[in-house]
Design a protein around this motif. Structure first.
Motif, PDB file in Angstrom:
ATOM      1  N   ARG A  60       0.489  15.737 -19.651  1.00  0.00           N
ATOM      2  CA  ARG A  60      -0.190  15.896 -17.766  1.00  0.00           C
ATOM      3  C   ARG A  60      -0.356  14.274 -17.831  1.00  0.00           C
ATOM      4  NH1 ARG A  60      -0.473  21.290 -16.780  1.00  0.00           N
ATOM      5  NH2 ARG A  60       1.347  21.633 -15.694  1.00  0.00           N
ATOM      6  N   PHE A  61      -0.558  13.341 -17.167  1.00  0.00           N
ATOM      7  CA  PHE A  61      -1.592  12.563 -16.728  1.00  0.00           C
ATOM      8  C   PHE A  61      -2.432  12.705 -15.687  1.00  0.00           C
ATOM      9  CE2 PHE A  61       0.461   8.665 -18.713  1.00  0.00           C
ATOM     10  CZ  PHE A  61       0.426   8.864 -19.655  1.00  0.00           C
ATOM     11  N   VAL A  62      -3.550  13.070 -15.800  1.00  0.00           N
ATOM     12  CA  VAL A  62      -5.092  13.666 -14.828  1.00  0.00           C
ATOM     13  C   VAL A  62      -5.776  12.261 -14.354  1.00  0.00           C
ATOM     14  CG1 VAL A  62      -6.027  15.372 -14.002  1.00  0.00           C
ATOM     15  CG2 VAL A  62      -4.121  15.606 -15.082  1.00  0.00           C
ATOM     16  N   ARG A  63      -6.154  12.091 -13.135  1.00  0.00           N
ATOM     17  CA  ARG A  63      -7.072  11.438 -12.514  1.00  0.00           C
ATOM     18  C   ARG A  63      -8.122  11.743 -11.694  1.00  0.00           C
ATOM     19  NH1 ARG A  63      -6.311   5.903 -11.635  1.00  0.00           N
ATOM     20  NH2 ARG A  63      -7.809   5.860 -11.466  1.00  0.00           N
ATOM     21  N   LEU A  64      -9.300  12.206 -12.312  1.00  0.00           N
ATOM     22  CA  LEU A  64     -10.365  12.850 -11.502  1.00  0.00           C
ATOM     23  C   LEU A  64     -11.185  11.404  -9.894  1.00  0.00           C
ATOM     24  CD1 LEU A  64     -12.842  14.496 -13.754  1.00  0.00           C
ATOM     25  CD2 LEU A  64     -11.307  15.662 -12.430  1.00  0.00           C
ATOM     26  N   THR A  65     -10.837  12.677  -8.506  1.00  0.00           N
ATOM     27  CA  THR A  65     -11.436  11.898  -8.091  1.00  0.00           C
ATOM     28  C   THR A  65     -13.055  11.861  -7.934  1.00  0.00           C
ATOM     29  OG1 THR A  65     -11.657  13.956  -6.489  1.00  0.00           O
ATOM     30  CG2 THR A  65      -9.274  12.210  -6.829  1.00  0.00           C
ATOM     31  N   ALA A  66     -13.363  11.161  -6.761  1.00  0.00           N
ATOM     32  CA  ALA A  66     -15.087  11.643  -7.356  1.00  0.00           C
ATOM     33  C   ALA A  66     -15.572  12.363  -6.903  1.00  0.00           C
ATOM     34  CB  ALA A  66     -15.597   9.725  -5.673  1.00  0.00           C
ATOM     35  N   ASP A  67     -15.329  13.258  -6.242  1.00  0.00           N
ATOM     36  CA  ASP A  67     -15.518  15.122  -5.737  1.00  0.00           C
ATOM     37  C   ASP A  67     -14.812  15.563  -6.929  1.00  0.00           C
ATOM     38  OD1 ASP A  67     -13.530  14.985  -5.227  1.00  0.00           O
ATOM     39  OD2 ASP A  67     -12.925  15.412  -3.269  1.00  0.00           O
ATOM     40  N   GLY A  68     -14.701  15.199  -8.322  1.00  0.00           N
ATOM     41  CA  GLY A  68     -14.652  16.450  -8.743  1.00  0.00           C
ATOM     42  C   GLY A  68     -12.282  16.757  -8.712  1.00  0.00           C
ATOM     43  N   SER A  69     -12.377  16.479  -7.746  1.00  0.00           N
ATOM     44  CA  SER A  69     -10.543  17.012  -7.457  1.00  0.00           C
ATOM     45  C   SER A  69     -10.013  16.340  -9.143  1.00  0.00           C
ATOM     46  CB  SER A  69     -10.113  16.732  -5.835  1.00  0.00           C
ATOM     47  OG  SER A  69     -10.934  17.365  -5.373  1.00  0.00           O
ATOM     48  N   GLN A  70      -8.416  17.236  -9.338  1.00  0.00           N
ATOM     49  CA  GLN A  70      -7.449  16.021  -9.718  1.00  0.00           C
ATOM     50  C   GLN A  70      -7.166  16.248  -9.073  1.00  0.00           C
ATOM     51  OE1 GLN A  70      -6.923  19.019 -13.581  1.00  0.00           O
ATOM     52  NE2 GLN A  70      -8.944  19.630 -13.961  1.00  0.00           N
ATOM     53  N   ILE A  71      -5.692  14.792  -9.952  1.00  0.00           N
ATOM     54  CA  ILE A  71      -4.477  14.238  -9.144  1.00  0.00           C
ATOM     55  C   ILE A  71      -3.778  14.746  -9.870  1.00  0.00           C
ATOM     56  CG2 ILE A  71      -3.533  12.744  -7.940  1.00  0.00           C
ATOM     57  CD1 ILE A  71      -5.755  12.552  -6.815  1.00  0.00           C
ATOM     58  N   ILE A  72      -2.249  14.919 -10.061  1.00  0.00           N
ATOM     59  CA  ILE A  72      -1.833  14.964 -11.053  1.00  0.00           C
ATOM     60  C   ILE A  72      -1.129  13.693 -11.212  1.00  0.00           C
ATOM     61  CG2 ILE A  72      -0.267  16.024 -12.486  1.00  0.00           C
ATOM     62  CD1 ILE A  72      -0.859  18.761 -11.828  1.00  0.00           C
TER      63      ILE A  72
END
Length: 277
Positions: A60-72
């Motif tokens: 899985r490629f995951v990004r973190l947002t500034a508020d700490g949420s994960q986006i796959i």
């Protein structure tokens, strides 16, 4: 396991034209890692020092947002190169790569990229094809998130995953790696509550079967109509001349779509076991 590793390596598109001697040399130059699900191969923001090939399993490629949420962002199936930003002149990883299930990952130091590209027939072409396919997925998911209703986005996400790594089971086609309802929510820009409500409704209607970390699509044709897709479920992908067969369910993949995010430093994976790069 050595002979098995060589055979598996020789079936992957970047190395499919190599003879056994070349495969042996390539494997000797690699670092082989057998990882459990949930292991972090590399972190977003980390310097790129190696490029990787997924021999088995899923990433899985995951990004973190500034508020700490994960986006796959994407799922990477077996047989593909990843972590190849060095070929684009990138210095740091733009995503975090996490194993979705038990996986075998091979990696090589960056200087070998040019060596492989020059010495191995088809290596550079396969890398370019990989870039192109992922760019298409990112473009399409951006359009999807901008134009489709949430139930359509979820339907497309499920179809995309069975197209990439599905396996036939009793009653339908199962996504070939552990997938939670929260994962689906992270992929489609919605909430866990919405995904749970829709999957429960679809299960009553005979479209899916959902249990802990496993989702089976039981009626792909109806789900495709619901997602607004024109792809013909079950149509076989054209066979490649090099003899490579993609190790997944033989359906036309529903191309992925992704939201572009502002890069942030990767933190917040305390439950994931990191792997040194």
């Amino acid at each position: 396991m050595r002979l098995l590793d060589i055979a598996e390596l020789g079936r992957t598109p970047p190395f499919v034209h190599l003879d056994q001697r070349q495969l042996l040399e390539t494997l000797d130059l690699s670092e082989v890692r057998r990882l459990r699900g949930g292991a972090v191969v590399f972190d977003e923001g980390q310097p790129i020092r190696r490029f990787h090939l997924l021999l088995s399993g899923s990433i899985r490629f995951v990004r973190l947002t500034a508020d700490g949420s994960q986006i796959i962002v994407l799922h990477i199936p077996a047989g593909q190169l990843f972590g190849i930003g060095t070929a684009l002149g990138q210095i740091t990883h733009q995503v975090t790569a996490i194993t979705a299930d038990d996986s075998v990952v091979l990696s090589w130091p960056n200087p070998l990229w040019l060596t492989f590209s020059g010495a191995y027939l088809g290596f550079a072409a396969e890398a370019l094809r990989t870039f192109g396919n992922r760019a298409d997925e990112m473009s399409d998911r951006l359009v999807e998130l901008s134009t489709k209703l949430v139930e359509q986005r979820i339907a497309c996400a499920l179809l995309r995953m069975i197209g990439q790594s599905g396996r036939t089971v009793a009653g339908g086609v199962e996504i070939g790696f552990p997938i939670t309802r929260q994962n689906v929510a992270d992929m489609t820009g919605t909430t866990l509550h919405t995904v749970s409500r829709l999957l429960s409704d679809w299960e009553k209607r005979g479209l899916v079967q959902s249990r802990r970390c496993r989702i089976v699509v039981t009626d792909a044709a109806r789900l495709s109509v619901m997602g607004g897709s024109t792809a013909s479920i079950g149509a076989k992908e054209p066979e490649r001349r090099d003899g490579y067969r993609k190790p997944c369910f033989d359906a036309v993949p529903i191309r992925a779509r992704v939201v572009m995010r502002t890069p942030v430093t990767s933190r917040g994976y305390p439950s994931q076991a990191r792997v040194a790069t």
